[in-house]
Write a protein that holds these residues in place. Structure first.
Motif, PDB file in Angstrom:
ATOM      1  N   PHE A 159      49.011  39.475  55.179  1.00 26.79           N
ATOM      2  CA  PHE A 159      47.825  39.568  56.025  1.00 26.79           C
ATOM      3  C   PHE A 159      46.809  40.608  55.570  1.00 26.79           C
ATOM      4  CE2 PHE A 159      50.780  37.518  59.025  1.00 26.79           C
ATOM      5  CZ  PHE A 159      49.990  36.462  59.424  1.00 26.79           C
ATOM      6  N   ASN A 160      47.269  41.776  55.111  1.00 27.88           N
ATOM      7  CA  ASN A 160      46.343  42.876  54.845  1.00 27.88           C
ATOM      8  C   ASN A 160      46.164  43.189  53.365  1.00 27.88           C
ATOM      9  OD1 ASN A 160      45.862  43.394  57.638  1.00 27.88           O
ATOM     10  ND2 ASN A 160      47.869  44.381  57.746  1.00 27.88           N
ATOM     11  N   VAL A 161      46.792  42.423  52.483  1.00 29.31           N
ATOM     12  CA  VAL A 161      46.654  42.676  51.046  1.00 29.31           C
ATOM     13  C   VAL A 161      45.226  42.357  50.611  1.00 29.31           C
ATOM     14  CG1 VAL A 161      47.356  41.938  48.745  1.00 29.31           C
ATOM     15  CG2 VAL A 161      49.085  42.314  50.508  1.00 29.31           C
ATOM     16  N   THR A 162      44.553  43.359  50.032  1.00 29.70           N
ATOM     17  CA  THR A 162      43.182  43.174  49.576  1.00 29.70           C
ATOM     18  C   THR A 162      43.079  43.079  48.058  1.00 29.70           C
ATOM     19  OG1 THR A 162      42.820  45.574  49.553  1.00 29.70           O
ATOM     20  CG2 THR A 162      42.256  44.398  51.574  1.00 29.70           C
ATOM     21  N   THR A 163      44.117  43.560  47.341  1.00 34.94           N
ATOM     22  CA  THR A 163      44.093  43.532  45.877  1.00 34.94           C
ATOM     23  C   THR A 163      45.393  42.926  45.363  1.00 34.94           C
ATOM     24  OG1 THR A 163      42.723  45.526  45.797  1.00 34.94           O
ATOM     25  CG2 THR A 163      43.899  44.904  43.783  1.00 34.94           C
ATOM     26  N   LEU A 164      45.277  41.912  44.517  1.00 36.89           N
ATOM     27  CA  LEU A 164      46.436  41.229  43.949  1.00 36.89           C
ATOM     28  C   LEU A 164      46.257  41.150  42.443  1.00 36.89           C
ATOM     29  CD1 LEU A 164      49.068  39.642  44.545  1.00 36.89           C
ATOM     30  CD2 LEU A 164      47.667  37.573  44.716  1.00 36.89           C
TER      31      LEU A 164
ATOM     32  N   SER B 148      51.438  30.712  49.417  1.00 39.38           N
ATOM     33  CA  SER B 148      51.298  31.898  50.258  1.00 39.38           C
ATOM     34  C   SER B 148      49.858  31.992  50.747  1.00 39.38           C
ATOM     35  CB  SER B 148      51.674  33.165  49.480  1.00 39.38           C
ATOM     36  OG  SER B 148      52.944  33.030  48.887  1.00 39.38           O
ATOM     37  N   GLU B 149      49.652  32.872  51.713  1.00 36.24           N
ATOM     38  CA  GLU B 149      48.317  33.073  52.256  1.00 36.24           C
ATOM     39  C   GLU B 149      47.915  34.536  52.111  1.00 36.24           C
ATOM     40  OE1 GLU B 149      48.293  31.715  56.264  1.00 36.24           O
ATOM     41  OE2 GLU B 149      48.399  29.592  55.735  1.00 36.24           O
ATOM     42  N   PHE B 150      46.677  34.743  51.688  1.00 31.37           N
ATOM     43  CA  PHE B 150      46.127  36.093  51.525  1.00 31.37           C
ATOM     44  C   PHE B 150      44.780  36.143  52.251  1.00 31.37           C
ATOM     45  CE2 PHE B 150      48.933  35.317  47.959  1.00 31.37           C
ATOM     46  CZ  PHE B 150      49.622  36.507  47.807  1.00 31.37           C
ATOM     47  N   PRO B 151      44.781  36.167  53.565  1.00 34.06           N
ATOM     48  CA  PRO B 151      43.522  36.047  54.323  1.00 34.06           C
ATOM     49  C   PRO B 151      42.573  37.233  54.172  1.00 34.06           C
ATOM     50  CG  PRO B 151      45.370  36.541  55.786  1.00 34.06           C
ATOM     51  CD  PRO B 151      45.955  36.241  54.443  1.00 34.06           C
ATOM     52  N   SER B 152      43.040  38.361  53.615  1.00 32.62           N
ATOM     53  CA  SER B 152      42.168  39.538  53.470  1.00 32.62           C
ATOM     54  C   SER B 152      41.870  39.863  52.009  1.00 32.62           C
ATOM     55  CB  SER B 152      42.828  40.762  54.130  1.00 32.62           C
ATOM     56  OG  SER B 152      43.101  40.533  55.495  1.00 32.62           O
ATOM     57  N   LEU B 153      42.270  38.998  51.089  1.00 31.67           N
ATOM     58  CA  LEU B 153      42.169  39.293  49.662  1.00 31.67           C
ATOM     59  C   LEU B 153      40.712  39.446  49.215  1.00 31.67           C
ATOM     60  CD1 LEU B 153      44.031  39.630  47.181  1.00 31.67           C
ATOM     61  CD2 LEU B 153      43.584  37.232  46.650  1.00 31.67           C
TER      62      LEU B 153
ATOM     63  N   SER C 230      47.695  46.751  48.284  1.00 32.04           N
ATOM     64  CA  SER C 230      47.574  46.421  46.860  1.00 32.04           C
ATOM     65  C   SER C 230      48.935  46.050  46.290  1.00 32.04           C
ATOM     66  CB  SER C 230      46.998  47.621  46.089  1.00 32.04           C
ATOM     67  OG  SER C 230      46.959  47.366  44.706  1.00 32.04           O
ATOM     68  N   LEU C 231      49.007  44.884  45.647  1.00 33.50           N
ATOM     69  CA  LEU C 231      50.252  44.396  45.053  1.00 33.50           C
ATOM     70  C   LEU C 231      49.990  44.018  43.603  1.00 33.50           C
ATOM     71  CD1 LEU C 231      53.192  43.451  45.163  1.00 33.50           C
ATOM     72  CD2 LEU C 231      52.383  41.265  46.087  1.00 33.50           C
ATOM     73  N   SER C 232      50.692  44.683  42.679  1.00 35.02           N
ATOM     74  CA  SER C 232      50.550  44.405  41.244  1.00 35.02           C
ATOM     75  C   SER C 232      51.905  44.024  40.674  1.00 35.02           C
ATOM     76  CB  SER C 232      50.012  45.638  40.502  1.00 35.02           C
ATOM     77  OG  SER C 232      48.743  46.017  40.992  1.00 35.02           O
ATOM     78  N   ILE C 233      51.986  42.803  40.155  1.00 37.58           N
ATOM     79  CA  ILE C 233      53.208  42.351  39.494  1.00 37.58           C
ATOM     80  C   ILE C 233      52.985  42.502  37.998  1.00 37.58           C
ATOM     81  CG2 ILE C 233      54.817  40.445  39.184  1.00 37.58           C
ATOM     82  CD1 ILE C 233      54.697  41.533  42.033  1.00 37.58           C
ATOM     83  N   TYR C 234      53.763  43.390  37.406  1.00 41.13           N
ATOM     84  CA  TYR C 234      53.494  43.790  36.035  1.00 41.13           C
ATOM     85  C   TYR C 234      54.767  43.751  35.198  1.00 41.13           C
ATOM     86  CZ  TYR C 234      52.351  46.794  32.057  1.00 41.13           C
ATOM     87  OH  TYR C 234      52.177  47.292  30.794  1.00 41.13           O
ATOM     88  N   GLN C 235      54.638  43.279  33.966  1.00 42.26           N
ATOM     89  CA  GLN C 235      55.715  43.430  32.996  1.00 42.26           C
ATOM     90  C   GLN C 235      55.094  43.589  31.618  1.00 42.26           C
ATOM     91  OE1 GLN C 235      58.133  39.959  33.317  1.00 42.26           O
ATOM     92  NE2 GLN C 235      56.739  38.650  32.194  1.00 42.26           N
TER      93      GLN C 235
END
Length: 463
Positions: free
Chosen positions: A254-259, A276-281, A228-233
């Motif tokens: 490769f394994n990021v499921t939550t953006l 970029s590529e998010f094959p598991s999103l 899980s990756l959250s870019i927040y401001q």
């Protein structure tokens, strides 16, 4: 004492139940803590496990300092404000008294640095909380953070990015760190310090932080555990920090499921998705103060064209209040979709289950029944639709169409009264046999219920 109480597993389960005792919020001292303290003084068998539970969750440093003989009378029964300003740091013996129970702490919240100078005499590399699992650091300075960075730490919240954070090398000191939340408290994060901090972490599962530079993003793409990756401001940051999208071509998460992106520039987000590529999103969320259609359309197109379009289950794009509930697509912005845009959305995501396209400006709808049914052909499993349809200009003849969509169960939003409510009801009755209309459909709903009732009576007569 019963022999069962000598079995460690049974004893721990009992103490766990004691710890979970609930009491009124107005209680001065929680009953659970009073009970654990009493158990600790009962016998030697109870002492260690009871003390472990008693000290496991702490929301301040003060109780631990109260274990130091010299400081105890200054802290109890009630410490005065700024009581420690002119107090000398802990001596070697006092440090031992402090460490006697700090090793039991598993979760710690730090909201004041008033007493930190008392720890000054600890050797630089000393970990004062060697078994800490969760840390919330809600003070501006990170000068003393090193004392709290345990090799066992799993989750960490840091209120603001400071240069000291880099020198503390949180990833090196906490190799097992899985969850990291970095806030900015309304202050612009200093990119180099933030980037170095993120790049020191190699086992993250979940990250929430301000916008990153390309070096940090590239590093995260090499972390196999990241899900899980959250870019927040903060929405009041002015100007908003831009995402560094340089040199991101062919970077795969490769394994990021939550953006998630909160208040980041939409054009930059689109660039990240494109390069970029998010094959598991599975989940994509965007929260913004303003959602201009001219920038949002390219983002939707980028999502439909990236590798993640086959794995996505949830896309939420909205203003400050994301409400997406179940691929579900919720778009609340200035876009007024027409037949072409709706068809593109349904064609891009044939696995779509729910679509919400509310128009906060309540403009005349551009989607017609002909365009709606053409789009529904692309998504046989969609069950919920919140979309305003043109019920004035009828462009379809239900008797000339054999298409039926039996999966659609709910259909809401009808802002204009139908020119011919009965004709609209017949279209829905013929082509959407199982749909339930929202209350906003008014007379159409009345005619539809009548048609269904008549059909049921005819079926009964036929039997």
């Amino acid at each position: 004492m019963h022999r069962a109480l000598l079995v460690p597993e049974i004893l721990l389960h009992i103490f766990m139940c004691v710890e979970q005792i609930r009491e009124p919020s107005y209680a001065k001292k929680p009953l659970s803590r009073r009970s654990l303290a009493a158990l600790a003084t009962t016998c030697k068998t109870f002492y260690e496990p009871a003390m472990d539970f008693l000290w496991a969750d702490m929301n301040m440093l003060l109780p631990l300092l109260g274990c130091v003989t010299r400081l105890h009378p200054m802290i109890y029964p009630r410490a005065q404000q700024s009581w420690s300003w002119d107090i000398e740091p802990l001596s070697q013996l006092e440090r031992s008294q402090f460490l006697r129970h700090s090793g039991r702490v598993r979760s710690l919240s730090v909201s004041s640095d008033d007493d930190f100078h008392l720890l000054y005499a600890f050797p630089f590399d000393t970990c004062v909380f060697p078994n800490l699992l969760s840390l919330s650091w809600m003070v501006i300075s990170t000068r003393y953070l090193r004392f709290f960075l345990s090799p066992t730490l799993r989750n960490c919240y840091i209120a603001i990015v400071q240069p000291e954070l880099t020198r503390n090398s949180i990833g090196t000191r906490c190799p097992a760190l899985e969850g990291l939340d970095i806030d900015t408290m309304g202050v612009m994060a200093q990119a180099p310090h933030l980037s170095e901090t993120i790049r020191s972490c190699r086992a993250l599962v979940r990250l929430q932080c301000p916008p990153l530079d390309s070096a940090a993003l590239k590093h995260l793409s090499t972390v196999p555990t990241l899900l899980s990756l959250s870019i927040y401001q903060e929405s009041f940051s002015n100007p908003p920090s831009k995402l560094d999208t340089h040199n991101l071509s062919f970077v795969s998460f490769f394994n990021v499921t939550t953006l998630r992106f909160c208040y980041a520039p939409i054009a930059d987000i689109t660039a990240v998705i494109q390069h970029s590529e998010f094959p598991s999103l599975k989940e994509f969320e965007l929260v913004a103060s303003v959602l201009p259609g001219a920038e949002l359309l390219p983002l939707l197109q980028a999502l439909s064209q990236c590798k993640a379009c086959h794995t996505l289950e949830k896309i939420a794009i909205s203003d400050d209040d994301p409400k997406l509930q179940t691929l579900s697509l919720y778009v609340c912005c200035s876009i007024n979709p027409d037949n072409a845009l709706l068809l593109e959305a349904f064609s891009s995501w044939p696995q779509l289950r729910s679509l919400s396209f509310p128009d906060p400006h309540h403009r005349p709808p551009k989607v017609t029944f002909l365009g709606l049914f053409e789009s529904l052909r692309q998504c046989p499993h969609v069950h919920t639709l919140h979309l305003d349809v043109d019920v004035i200009n009828i462009d379809i003849d239900p008797e000339a169409e054999s298409f039926k969509h039996t999966s659609l169960k709910r259909m809401g939003i009808c802002t204009s009264p139908a020119a011919d409510a009965e004709a609209v009801a017949r279209i829905i009755f013929a082509m959407l046999p199982d749909v339930h209309l929202g209350d906003s459909w008014g007379d159409v709903n009345t005619h539809l219920k009548s048609l269904r009732a008549s059909s049921s009576l005819q079926d009964e007569d036929g039997d």
